[in-house]
Design a protein around this motif. Structure first.
Motif, PDB file in Angstrom:
ATOM      1  N   ASN A 244      20.202   1.352 -43.065  1.00 54.66           N
ATOM      2  CA  ASN A 244      19.349   0.175 -42.990  1.00 54.66           C
ATOM      3  C   ASN A 244      17.868   0.509 -42.828  1.00 54.66           C
ATOM      4  O   ASN A 244      17.048  -0.388 -42.632  1.00 54.66           O
ATOM      5  CB  ASN A 244      19.793  -0.725 -41.831  1.00 54.66           C
ATOM      6  CG  ASN A 244      21.114  -1.418 -42.117  1.00 54.66           C
ATOM      7  OD1 ASN A 244      21.334  -1.938 -43.200  1.00 54.66           O
ATOM      8  ND2 ASN A 244      22.011  -1.394 -41.141  1.00 54.66           N
ATOM      9  N   LEU A 245      17.502   1.794 -42.902  1.00 58.33           N
ATOM     10  CA  LEU A 245      16.097   2.168 -42.870  1.00 58.33           C
ATOM     11  C   LEU A 245      15.412   1.677 -44.144  1.00 58.33           C
ATOM     12  O   LEU A 245      15.994   1.728 -45.233  1.00 58.33           O
ATOM     13  CB  LEU A 245      15.957   3.686 -42.747  1.00 58.33           C
ATOM     14  CG  LEU A 245      16.515   4.320 -41.463  1.00 58.33           C
ATOM     15  CD1 LEU A 245      16.357   5.833 -41.520  1.00 58.33           C
ATOM     16  CD2 LEU A 245      15.829   3.755 -40.225  1.00 58.33           C
ATOM     17  N   LEU A 246      14.171   1.216 -44.016  1.00 58.99           N
ATOM     18  CA  LEU A 246      13.448   0.633 -45.140  1.00 58.99           C
ATOM     19  C   LEU A 246      12.588   1.676 -45.834  1.00 58.99           C
ATOM     20  O   LEU A 246      11.896   2.464 -45.192  1.00 58.99           O
ATOM     21  CB  LEU A 246      12.577  -0.531 -44.664  1.00 58.99           C
ATOM     22  CG  LEU A 246      13.329  -1.718 -44.047  1.00 58.99           C
ATOM     23  CD1 LEU A 246      12.354  -2.783 -43.586  1.00 58.99           C
ATOM     24  CD2 LEU A 246      14.334  -2.300 -45.039  1.00 58.99           C
ATOM     25  N   VAL A 247      12.650   1.651 -47.178  1.00 54.37           N
ATOM     26  CA  VAL A 247      11.875   2.573 -48.010  1.00 54.37           C
ATOM     27  C   VAL A 247      11.260   1.769 -49.152  1.00 54.37           C
ATOM     28  O   VAL A 247      11.898   0.873 -49.706  1.00 54.37           O
ATOM     29  CB  VAL A 247      12.756   3.705 -48.573  1.00 54.37           C
ATOM     30  CG1 VAL A 247      11.963   4.590 -49.527  1.00 54.37           C
ATOM     31  CG2 VAL A 247      13.344   4.534 -47.445  1.00 54.37           C
ATOM     32  N   GLU A 248      10.024   2.114 -49.499  1.00 53.75           N
ATOM     33  CA  GLU A 248       9.386   1.484 -50.653  1.00 53.75           C
ATOM     34  C   GLU A 248       9.650   2.346 -51.891  1.00 53.75           C
ATOM     35  O   GLU A 248       9.084   3.430 -52.026  1.00 53.75           O
ATOM     36  CB  GLU A 248       7.887   1.342 -50.438  1.00 53.75           C
ATOM     37  CG  GLU A 248       7.180   0.661 -51.607  1.00 53.75           C
ATOM     38  CD  GLU A 248       5.691   0.524 -51.371  1.00 53.75           C
ATOM     39  OE1 GLU A 248       4.984   0.112 -52.312  1.00 53.75           O
ATOM     40  OE2 GLU A 248       5.231   0.860 -50.261  1.00 53.75           O
ATOM     41  N   PRO A 249      10.523   1.910 -52.807  1.00 55.72           N
ATOM     42  CA  PRO A 249      10.832   2.735 -53.978  1.00 55.72           C
ATOM     43  C   PRO A 249       9.690   2.734 -54.977  1.00 55.72           C
ATOM     44  O   PRO A 249       8.930   1.772 -55.083  1.00 55.72           O
ATOM     45  CB  PRO A 249      12.084   2.061 -54.558  1.00 55.72           C
ATOM     46  CG  PRO A 249      11.953   0.632 -54.148  1.00 55.72           C
ATOM     47  CD  PRO A 249      11.274   0.639 -52.803  1.00 55.72           C
ATOM     48  N   GLU A 250       9.596   3.820 -55.710  1.00 54.36           N
ATOM     49  CA  GLU A 250       8.614   3.934 -56.782  1.00 54.36           C
ATOM     50  C   GLU A 250       9.320   3.657 -58.102  1.00 54.36           C
ATOM     51  O   GLU A 250      10.325   4.285 -58.422  1.00 54.36           O
ATOM     52  CB  GLU A 250       8.006   5.340 -56.796  1.00 54.36           C
ATOM     53  CG  GLU A 250       6.833   5.497 -57.732  1.00 54.36           C
ATOM     54  CD  GLU A 250       5.600   4.763 -57.254  1.00 54.36           C
ATOM     55  OE1 GLU A 250       4.707   4.513 -58.082  1.00 54.36           O
ATOM     56  OE2 GLU A 250       5.519   4.470 -56.034  1.00 54.36           O
TER      57      GLU A 250
END
Length: 367
Positions: A244-250
């Protein structure tokens, strides 16, 4: 032929961009080994209202029906069957990860003979095999078909696909997949959309959460998690913490065009260099309007068909030679194209030409 264009544009402003683009790790990756397994089986559907297989055209239906009856103690050797209420089907399902014996899964049933409909049919007990040939589930139950069919002497009306249906919770798991998550010392995270930047961000977010180096990027599509260094009770606890950790995808700059429906979808990173565009349409119409010429009353002669052709050339006003300013965002690209007054049916051809000229800086996908 006119093309209907549907352009879908999503835009966010200010801090909403950062918040909306944060995606959970579980939605970006697949955990190595945590996956489903495809199952398939060959079975028989009974109880159809005269819409089953014609046994002369589908002899395998008679064969499986004979086998089932013989297993039930009915001797049918040498007998000929001509029922219309049975159909041979293929049954498919997906065994989810960590499915345990006694659990239930959904199945899909599809006719393989010349049956007209599976509506109202019941699937007889059908073993489901995996790629290794072992039986992992057994399916049985009443089929829910999503179509309807009506047939008369001179016309037939079919809506949807009545020869395919589903059975919710129609199969019971009989064998478990041999996969021990607890025995793993490390676990790989496989990105659904491989990208070095996204993989690096996933590595940084996971390491930042644990406060030490527990994850390492192996390539653009893989991040390895060291279970021992997480100091968690089990691999399952480690996955529960990181998923559930948030990541901004490229994302890659991409333009997707569906020529059949005329749909264009562009990502927010699409940009166009400075370029000049000229566009117009020429329409040629040829119409035949023959005239019947008849002789005067009581006069000798015969009726003749005199051809008459009307030719019309119509040129729609184009946009002339216009300059598309360089765009750095999706909003500027759309605004620049709309400023030219381009008709929706011409947008696809213009984008193709801009891509061919090397001014469209994005992956161009045509479906």
């Amino acid at each position: 032929m006119r093309i209907t264009l549907c352009a879908i544009v999503f835009s966010f402003c200010g801090t909403a961009i950062a918040l909306a683009s944060q995606i959970r790790i579980k939605d970006l990756v697949e955990f190595d080994g945590v996956r489903g397994n495809d199952l398939i089986g060959y079975g028989l559907v009974v109880g159809l209202n005269g819409t089953g297989d014609g046994l002369r055209n589908a002899p395998f239906t008679e064969e499986i029906m004979s086998n089932i009856l013989e297993r039930l103690g009915v001797n049918v050797a040498g007998e000929q069957f001509r029922p219309k209420n049975v159909a041979a089907v293929l049954v498919t399902a997906s065994l989810p990860p960590f499915a345990r014996a006694g659990g239930q899964i959904d199945v899909t049933v599809s006719a393989i003979g010349d049956a007209d409909s599976l509506l109202g049919g019941t699937l007889v007990m059908t073993p489901l095999n995996a790629a290794d040939g072992q039986i992992y589930a057994v399916a049985q139950g009443t089929i829910i078909a999503g179509g309807a069919a009506a047939k008369g002497d001179a016309a037939t009306v079919t809506q949807g696909v009545p020869t395919s249906g589903t059975i919710p919770s129609g199969a019971r798991v009989e064998r478990e997949i041999a996969f021990e998550l607890d025995s793993l010392d490390s676990l790989r995270l496989a990105l659904r959309e491989p990208d070095f930047t996204t993989a690096g961000r996933i590595e940084a977010v996971i390491n930042g959460s644990f406060g030490r180096a527990v994850a390492i990027m192996l390539d653009s599509g893989t991040v390895r998690l060291d279970i021992g260094r997480t100091r968690m009770t089990s691999p399952a606890h480690a996955l529960a913490r990181i998923e559930n950790l948030l990541v901004e995808p490229e994302r890659k700059a991409r333009v997707v065009v569906d020529q059949r429906s005329g749909t264009i979808v562009m990502g927010q990173d699409v940009s166009i260099s400075r370029i000049a565009v000229s566009q117009g349409n020429l329409t040629l119409r040829v119409q035949e309007a023959p005239i019947a010429v008849q002789p005067n009353p009581f006069a000798e002669g015969e009726t003749m068909i005199v051809p008459r052709t009307n030719v019309d050339i119509e040129e729609e006003p184009g946009i002339g030679l216009a300059e598309v300013p360089p765009g750095t965002t999706l909003a500027e690209v759309v605004a620049g194209l709309n400023a030219l007054g381009v008709a929706p049916r011409d947008m696809i051809d213009i984008l193709k030409s801009i891509k061919a000229a090397g001014a469209l800086h994005a992956e161009f996908v045509v479906r």
